[in-house]
Design a protein around this motif. Sequence first.
Motif, short mmCIF file in Angstrom:
data_model
loop_
_atom_site.label_atom_id
_atom_site.label_comp_id
_atom_site.label_asym_id
_atom_site.label_seq_id
_atom_site.Cartn_x
_atom_site.Cartn_y
_atom_site.Cartn_z
N SER A 105 -5.29 44.80 -11.98
CA SER A 105 -4.27 45.04 -13.16
C SER A 105 -4.08 44.23 -13.50
O SER A 105 -3.15 44.19 -14.42
N LEU A 106 -4.11 42.55 -13.34
CA LEU A 106 -3.21 41.77 -14.28
C LEU A 106 -4.11 40.83 -15.21
O LEU A 106 -3.75 41.11 -16.30
N GLU A 108 -6.07 43.69 -16.22
CA GLU A 108 -6.31 44.67 -17.61
C GLU A 108 -5.28 44.68 -18.64
O GLU A 108 -5.16 44.92 -19.68
N LYS A 109 -3.78 43.77 -17.83
CA LYS A 109 -2.93 43.84 -18.63
C LYS A 109 -2.93 42.94 -19.84
O LYS A 109 -1.72 42.66 -20.78
N ASP A 110 -3.67 41.41 -19.54
CA ASP A 110 -3.70 40.33 -20.18
C ASP A 110 -4.92 40.50 -21.21
O ASP A 110 -6.12 40.59 -21.14
N ASP A 111 -3.94 40.91 -22.72
CA ASP A 111 -4.88 40.85 -23.17
C ASP A 111 -5.85 39.66 -23.91
O ASP A 111 -6.44 39.44 -24.31
N LYS A 131 -13.45 46.03 -21.34
CA LYS A 131 -13.00 44.19 -21.15
C LYS A 131 -13.86 43.32 -21.36
O LYS A 131 -14.75 43.42 -20.66
#
Length: 220
Positions: A105-106, A108-111, A131
């Motif tokens: 989840s981290l 996936e949220k980190d651009d 990703k």
Amino acid sequence: EKAQWERDWESLGLVTYKGYNVKHSYLVHFYLKGRQNRGKLRETLSALRTGLSVIKSYCVSLMTPKKSSWKSLNLELNGRILESMNAYAINFLPSDLRHFLHISSLAEKDDSSVVLTTKKKVYDYFAQREKPVIFFARLGKQIKYDSNARRLGFRERAMYSRSARLIDNLQSVESSLGNPKSIIVLQDFHTEDSVFATFYKDKVPTVTLQHGKVNPGGLW
């Protein structure tokens, strides 16, 4: 008083590959070996699986003596390069929700994230989500054992081979793409996470999401 598995792990002494200390990659192996009450049949089957893994690895290494085994996807998205990205080492399968979701989840949220993994299913998971991801195959070129690793037992040698090949592949990525801005692992005492943490130690900031201490004083 220390448990027997702790004493067994400490008795390994120094275990290195190309100067990288891979001893901590054995922590979980010795912990489970000491805590699980295995039956004789289960123990035999486990040994056979390990043996088949070693034989398969050796056969592939004969066919690809000089080839590194890794591939990347989506690393050129938005013109980004590895040195500007946060690397997430994810080596738990998506079906293992207890571990996978803690770190996926981290990522996936980190651009600015890139996922590093030894699991094909993890590679496919993030590839489907477009990703950036790098997959490191467990099998690859032949390795040369450091002198202090030649005394390892059969199973420990199989684990050493996997750690060594991962280091070889990480070195290949390093020479081709450079190093990431940082590396995040879930548990730096887990077999493969430990190798990632060890390889990037003192090169880039290394973060672990593990809970509690593994041994007095921690790993580093």
